[in-house]
Design an enzyme around this catalytic site. Structure first.
Site, PDB file in Angstrom:
ATOM      1  N   HIS A   1      45.980 -39.823 -15.628  1.00 14.06           N
ATOM      2  CA  HIS A   1      47.353 -39.347 -15.502  1.00 14.06           C
ATOM      3  C   HIS A   1      48.337 -40.509 -15.523  1.00 14.06           C
ATOM      4  O   HIS A   1      47.965 -41.672 -15.322  1.00 14.06           O
ATOM      5  CB  HIS A   1      47.507 -38.548 -14.205  1.00 14.06           C
TER       6      HIS A   1
ATOM      7  N   GLU B   1      50.674 -41.463 -13.475  1.00 13.57           N
ATOM      8  CA  GLU B   1      50.845 -42.253 -12.254  1.00 13.57           C
ATOM      9  C   GLU B   1      49.806 -43.368 -12.167  1.00 13.57           C
ATOM     10  O   GLU B   1      50.138 -44.513 -11.824  1.00 13.57           O
ATOM     11  CB  GLU B   1      50.730 -41.353 -11.013  1.00 13.57           C
TER      12      GLU B   1
ATOM     13  N   CYS C   1      47.038 -37.808  -7.709  1.00 11.65           N
ATOM     14  CA  CYS C   1      48.060 -38.824  -7.982  1.00 11.65           C
ATOM     15  C   CYS C   1      48.975 -39.051  -6.784  1.00 11.65           C
ATOM     16  O   CYS C   1      49.463 -40.164  -6.583  1.00 11.65           O
ATOM     17  CB  CYS C   1      48.877 -38.401  -9.205  1.00 11.65           C
TER      18      CYS C   1
ATOM     19  N   THR D   1      51.527 -16.761 -46.828  1.00  8.91           N
ATOM     20  CA  THR D   1      52.073 -18.106 -47.039  1.00  8.91           C
ATOM     21  C   THR D   1      50.969 -19.071 -47.457  1.00  8.91           C
ATOM     22  O   THR D   1      51.170 -19.923 -48.332  1.00  8.91           O
ATOM     23  CB  THR D   1      52.758 -18.606 -45.761  1.00  8.91           C
TER      24      THR D   1
ATOM     25  N   ASP E   1      51.791 -20.669 -51.047  1.00  9.87           N
ATOM     26  CA  ASP E   1      52.287 -22.047 -50.980  1.00  9.87           C
ATOM     27  C   ASP E   1      51.185 -23.097 -51.004  1.00  9.87           C
ATOM     28  O   ASP E   1      51.443 -24.261 -51.315  1.00  9.87           O
ATOM     29  CB  ASP E   1      53.116 -22.250 -49.706  1.00  9.87           C
TER      30      ASP E   1
ATOM     31  N   LEU F   1      50.174 -28.398 -44.021  1.00  7.94           N
ATOM     32  CA  LEU F   1      50.549 -28.206 -42.613  1.00  7.94           C
ATOM     33  C   LEU F   1      50.207 -29.406 -41.735  1.00  7.94           C
ATOM     34  O   LEU F   1      49.992 -29.276 -40.535  1.00  7.94           O
ATOM     35  CB  LEU F   1      49.892 -26.933 -42.042  1.00  7.94           C
TER      36      LEU F   1
END
Length: 381
Positions: A59, A61, A93, A205, A209, A213
């Site tokens: 994390h 911290e 933390c 799509t 297309d 992505l």
């Protein structure tokens, strides 16, 4: 506002900007930032900084305290989310801040996780540490909306992004991909992709297309989101860009009971994975799909392709954020009408951003439920 309060806002704004570095990279954990700030000779300076590591651990911290070392003793910690309070294999933390000798903690958003939800701040106060809550809490909560919505609604934050021409069209029938916005807007969209956990388009799509992505900003290709194709019959061609790049960037295809097993076998060999779906009224059950995606750690889902797909999520009330990019040119009468424009945004959505990128305009709205989540994350416990 006093000088100290202004300084608190300044450092928290810096922490929020720093938290952007790992958006979309922290698995099931939010991208949180921590700054350790000392007051030396009347001036305040950063002696340690951290952001939630890729994959979600360690994390922020822990990273910031390790960088600060002994300089953390007597310092102020700026945290964009309430420090965790629950024990796992590593201590929480909040305890790490206590053991480091931090004298003051300035927090932004509260954490709705029931294992935290005020316990982190209580641990700090019980240890004699001064705690200031709610500094730029709304800005921090907005950045962590995916985490907050997944925590409270057990589904990802859904961001509907559309690019429409000056005459309200999103493409040209049978014309494949159509350039609507300029280079700066396009770069902003790729940055959105880099910060999202997943991106979804409808099978229509994907077929018309043949999109990639991916994030195509220099140096950020590795931050491309998981790509999802919505369509329950496994119609994605094995020759499509999505299928051919599935081993490089994850691709999921939704598959209902009526899916043809033969194309599924071909796609599986290419690395495409499948998500089993329920159906309701002849359509994919979207709430259940979102629950399954949240269970796989997806916190932010970007919807980028197809008027039908956009309408499906809107009709189900599942869109939390709408981002409209408006180009300066017209497409004409053979264009596909956008399901949304600035004149028919669903009731209750609040405009939160209005930006210009060269000749293009970008506006962003947030739904009321999402604002309530932000409010819940800003109230001191």
């Amino acid at each position: 506002m006093s000088g100290k309060e202004a300084d608190d806002c300044r450092f928290m704004a810096a922490a929020i900007r720093y938290a952007c570095r790992h958006l979309g990279l922290t698995a099931t954990n939010p991208s949180v930032a921590t700054l350790i700030v000392r007051s030396d000779g009347g001036s305040r300076r950063i002696v340690g900084r951290g952001v939630t590591a890729e994959g979600g651990r360690p994390h922020a911290e822990a990273v910031a305290l390790a960088q600060a070392g002994e300089r953390a003793r007597g310092a102020t910690a700026f945290v964009t989310l309430e420090p965790c309070a629950h024990h796992g294999r590593t201590p929480p933390c909040a305890l790490a801040l206590i053991n480091a000798g931090v004298a003051r903690v300035v927090g932004a958003a509260a954490d709705p996780d029931p294992r935290v939800a005020g316990r982190g701040y209580k641990m700090l106060r019980d240890a004699g540490i001064e705690v200031v809550e709610g500094v730029l809490a709304e800005q921090a909560a907005d950045l962590m909306a995916g985490y907050l919505i997944r925590s409270l609604k057990k589904r990802p934050e859904v961001i509907l992004k559309l690019a429409l021409s000056r005459d309200g069209k999103i493409g040209r029938e049978g014309g494949g991909q159509v350039s609507i916005t300029g280079s700066v807007s396009n770069a902003q969209v790729h940055l959105m992709r880099a910060q999202a956990d997943a991106i979804l388009v409808g099978i229509g799509t994907a077929l018309s297309d043949d999109p990639a992505l991916t994030c195509r900003l220099p140096g950020l290709g590795a931050r491309s989101p998981t790509r999802i194709v919505l369509g329950g019959r496994c119609k994605l061609p094995a020759t499509s860009v999505l299928a051919k790049t599935a081993l490089e960037y994850p691709v999921f295809v939704t598959a209902g009971p009526a899916a043809d097993p033969k194309p599924r076998e071909k796609l599986t060999k290419l690395g495409v994975r499948f998500i089993a779906t329920d159906s309701y009224g002849g359509r994919i059950a979207l709430p259940e799909l979102l629950e399954d995606l949240a269970g796989q750690g997806i916190m932010t889902l970007m919807i980028e392709g197809g008027g039908k797909t956009a309408n499906a999520f809107l009709e189900e009330g599942l869109v939390d954020r709408i981002v409209l990019y408006e180009g300066a040119e017209k497409i004409g009468t053979d264009g596909i009408a956008s399901p949304l424009s600035t004149d028919n945004i669903p009731a209750g959505f609040a405009l939160v951003r209005d930006l210009r990128f060269q000749d293009d305009r970008c506006r962003e709205w947030v739904r009321p439920d999402a604002r309530q989540f932000f409010d819940a994350a800003t109230e001191p416990v």
